[in-house]
Scaffold this active site. Sequence first.
Site, PDB file in Angstrom:
ATOM      1  N   GLU A 147       6.705   0.884  -6.517  1.00 62.69           N
ATOM      2  CA  GLU A 147       6.497   1.459  -5.186  1.00 62.69           C
ATOM      3  C   GLU A 147       6.383   0.264  -4.260  1.00 62.69           C
ATOM      4  O   GLU A 147       5.468  -0.541  -4.403  1.00 62.69           O
ATOM      5  CB  GLU A 147       5.226   2.330  -5.209  1.00 62.69           C
ATOM      6  CG  GLU A 147       5.069   3.171  -3.973  1.00 62.69           C
ATOM      7  CD  GLU A 147       4.307   2.455  -2.900  1.00 62.69           C
ATOM      8  OE1 GLU A 147       4.954   1.701  -2.146  1.00 62.69           O
ATOM      9  OE2 GLU A 147       3.088   2.647  -2.819  1.00 62.69           O
ATOM     10  N   CYS A 171       0.943   1.353   2.582  1.00 60.89           N
ATOM     11  CA  CYS A 171       2.387   1.524   2.399  1.00 60.89           C
ATOM     12  C   CYS A 171       2.887   2.720   3.206  1.00 60.89           C
ATOM     13  O   CYS A 171       4.086   2.882   3.400  1.00 60.89           O
ATOM     14  CB  CYS A 171       2.722   1.673   0.929  1.00 60.89           C
ATOM     15  SG  CYS A 171       1.565   2.676   0.050  1.00 60.89           S
TER      16      CYS A 171
HETATM   17  P1  NAP Z   1       2.996  -8.617  -4.360  1.00 56.07           P
HETATM   18  O1  NAP Z   1       3.035  -9.967  -3.791  1.00 56.07           O
HETATM   19  O2  NAP Z   1       4.284  -7.961  -4.624  1.00 56.07           O
HETATM   20  O3  NAP Z   1       2.147  -8.675  -5.698  1.00 56.07           O
HETATM   21  C1  NAP Z   1       1.971  -7.562  -6.557  1.00 56.07           C
HETATM   22  C2  NAP Z   1       1.821  -8.047  -7.988  1.00 56.07           C
HETATM   23  O4  NAP Z   1       3.058  -8.547  -8.471  1.00 56.07           O
HETATM   24  C3  NAP Z   1       0.826  -9.163  -8.157  1.00 56.07           C
HETATM   25  O5  NAP Z   1       0.166  -8.979  -9.388  1.00 56.07           O
HETATM   26  C4  NAP Z   1       1.675 -10.404  -8.195  1.00 56.07           C
HETATM   27  O6  NAP Z   1       0.976 -11.355  -8.938  1.00 56.07           O
HETATM   28  C5  NAP Z   1       2.937  -9.907  -8.901  1.00 56.07           C
HETATM   29  N1  NAP Z   1       4.173 -10.566  -8.447  1.00 56.07           N
HETATM   30  C6  NAP Z   1       4.611 -10.652  -7.178  1.00 56.07           C
HETATM   31  N2  NAP Z   1       5.820 -11.256  -7.139  1.00 56.07           N
HETATM   32  C7  NAP Z   1       6.154 -11.539  -8.410  1.00 56.07           C
HETATM   33  C8  NAP Z   1       7.281 -12.159  -9.015  1.00 56.07           C
HETATM   34  N3  NAP Z   1       8.307 -12.621  -8.282  1.00 56.07           N
HETATM   35  N4  NAP Z   1       7.302 -12.304 -10.347  1.00 56.07           N
HETATM   36  C9  NAP Z   1       6.267 -11.868 -11.090  1.00 56.07           C
HETATM   37  N5  NAP Z   1       5.162 -11.280 -10.576  1.00 56.07           N
HETATM   38  C10 NAP Z   1       5.099 -11.111  -9.248  1.00 56.07           C
HETATM   39  O7  NAP Z   1       2.186  -7.620  -3.457  1.00 56.07           O
HETATM   40  P2  NAP Z   1       0.778  -7.793  -2.744  1.00 56.07           P
HETATM   41  O8  NAP Z   1       0.147  -9.091  -3.084  1.00 56.07           O
HETATM   42  O9  NAP Z   1       0.022  -6.585  -3.040  1.00 56.07           O
HETATM   43  O10 NAP Z   1       1.113  -7.787  -1.205  1.00 56.07           O
HETATM   44  C11 NAP Z   1       2.013  -8.667  -0.608  1.00 56.07           C
HETATM   45  C12 NAP Z   1       3.024  -7.887   0.213  1.00 56.07           C
HETATM   46  O11 NAP Z   1       3.379  -6.684  -0.461  1.00 56.07           O
HETATM   47  C13 NAP Z   1       2.538  -7.424   1.536  1.00 56.07           C
HETATM   48  O12 NAP Z   1       2.744  -8.370   2.546  1.00 56.07           O
HETATM   49  C14 NAP Z   1       3.320  -6.178   1.759  1.00 56.07           C
HETATM   50  O13 NAP Z   1       4.552  -6.451   2.338  1.00 56.07           O
HETATM   51  C15 NAP Z   1       3.564  -5.616   0.441  1.00 56.07           C
HETATM   52  N6  NAP Z   1       2.682  -4.542  -0.005  1.00 56.07           N
HETATM   53  C16 NAP Z   1       3.174  -3.338  -0.237  1.00 56.07           C
HETATM   54  C17 NAP Z   1       2.358  -2.340  -0.722  1.00 56.07           C
HETATM   55  C18 NAP Z   1       2.846  -1.004  -1.029  1.00 56.07           C
HETATM   56  O14 NAP Z   1       2.066  -0.088  -1.087  1.00 56.07           O
HETATM   57  N7  NAP Z   1       4.083  -0.817  -1.324  1.00 56.07           N
HETATM   58  C19 NAP Z   1       1.041  -2.569  -0.985  1.00 56.07           C
HETATM   59  C20 NAP Z   1       0.558  -3.818  -0.762  1.00 56.07           C
HETATM   60  C21 NAP Z   1       1.390  -4.791  -0.294  1.00 56.07           C
HETATM   61  P3  NAP Z   1       1.271 -12.939  -8.904  1.00 56.07           P
HETATM   62  O15 NAP Z   1       1.439 -13.319  -7.478  1.00 56.07           O
HETATM   63  O16 NAP Z   1       0.076 -13.527  -9.576  1.00 56.07           O
HETATM   64  O17 NAP Z   1       2.512 -13.100  -9.714  1.00 56.07           O
END
Ligand code: NAP
Length: 532
Positions: free
Chosen positions: A265, A302
């Site tokens: 998601e 989201c």
């Molecule tokens: P995220 O950066 O996508 O991280 C989510 C999880 O995935 C973390 O455990 C992260 O851990 C891991 N991860 C991220 N990129 C990865 C990769 N390339 N390879 C392996 N693991 C990876 O999301 P977030 O920290 O929750 O929020 C950052 C951004 O996500 C926000 O700025 C926003 O745009 C979006 N967001 C969307 C939602 C939604 O509901 N869809 C919710 C929150 C945030 P590690 O970094 O330790 O690998």
Amino acid sequence: MKLSGRSIIGDSRGSQTDEVFYAFNPAASEQIEPAFHAATVAEIDKVADLATLAAVEYKHKSSKQRSAFLHAIADEIESLASPIKQRVILETALPAGRIDGEFARTVNQMRLFAEVAKEGSWVQARIDHADPERQPVPKPDVRSMLRPVGPVLVFGASNFPLAISTAGGDTAAALAAGNSVIVKAHPAHPGTSELLGLAIQQAAQKCGMPPGVFSLLFGADHQLGAALVTNPAIKAVGFTGSYAGGRALMDLAAARSEPIPFFAEMGSVNPIVVLAEAANERGTAIATGLYAAVTLGVGQFCTNPGLVILEGSVEQQGDANGVESIISELVKLMKESSAEPMLTAGICSAYHQGIKRLAAISGVKMLVEPSADSTGYCVGPGLLETTAETLLAERSLMHEVFGPCTLLVRTSSHAEVLELVEALEGQLTATIHGTPNDLSENHELIDALEQKAGRIIVNSFPTGVEVCHAMIHGGPYPATSDGRSTSIGTQSIFRFARPICYQGFPKTLLPAELRDENPTGIWRLVDGEFRR
Ligand code: NAP
């Protein structure tokens, strides 16, 4: 309660490795103790082995035993209410009221899945009895039901540290379906994750569940997530987070020699269409509701509405009509709004960069520039305006900026509204504000939105996702990786189960749900008729 910063490996703990990371307090802009120790390669392998072993034993637990386990998890979480709430506030700077609500939602969600597991009809049992006399060929005895897929990997979200993280919806759904679960702890709230992980570990021990039914791993960078997604023991993944992270991990899951289902998601702009009559009748009320939805939780949802399509507002620009009252009220409310802390440094800088990206596009006007606070990660709301013509020429304007901002789009006609909707990417939600008259004339708009979104809302706002049986929190790509599913609500259980057909089976080998006497008392489709 003292945190150790070590992973949870079945019924034991991980080692104190030298590779560490820390949680960060976004309100005070300072690091928080203790250090969290990254899992080693050997620990990842151990967790995978334990989860594989546990998957076999756990799937044979009765639905009542699984239900009791989920209720025990809810009890354990409740018994840790105070330390969990203190830690999550420290790690996220989310207000206490919001955390109280999310805590209750997390516990209730676990109990709701416990009841779904106990009731049992979710397995969609079907029985077609044999007919040896059928001509020209005899009919075989064929039965089917949903069975757990095997170890499930869960990535929680930064913005829902309780309800969509370690003990959140994905974990509850996967456990209710009979899978062992490995959680990759979110780096923004590791202490909260450890406390919730300990609650699940405690419940597993009390309920006599196999040790590998649940594990929680800490990692200092992306390597852990990648290693887990590509581990052959993992049979499905639930992910909530960014498009970049979701897409990277989804590609890894697809590139495995055995590709696996990957349910991500990844958010969306959640368009709102304001139809002309509604704008004229209650423009100020729409603006007030919109302001609350855009700024709730510093816009870190989201379901945050990031795009507002205003019907017929180009021609009427400057007149004292409803659209102008919506815009002027929004500008007023946003300018009066104070800056609030965002969850992480990364999210905060992505917000500022995202708004700059939108504002730099020719034809986009900044109506309210977000304020910033240099001491922490505090930001104010942002408001931008453009026209349908500009948006259709520059599709990147439709990409999510995560935070409290929205882009207003003026249109010249209803046809242009429909053209914009046709041009949208997949969305989690789409909202229409209209009078009964506006709505009765707009079947075309509903049809178009059905192609784009998982949830369509009338005369309300998309923030606030009810955890219930009918909820769909999903939508076509890129909102999610698989628009046929939901990540919130009890239907999310179907992501972690797979239909299996049993043909010509002796009674003793059939799962209880498929035996003729129906010992579990579930609803089944027997020879084409629904019966208990
Ligand atoms: P995220 O950066 O996508 O991280 C989510 C999880 O995935 C973390 O455990 C992260 O851990 C891991 N991860 C991220 N990129 C990865 C990769 N390339 N390879 C392996 N693991 C990876 O999301 P977030 O920290 O929750 O929020 C950052 C951004 O996500 C926000 O700025 C926003 O745009 C979006 N967001 C969307 C939602 C939604 O509901 N869809 C919710 C929150 C945030 P590690 O970094 O330790 O690998």
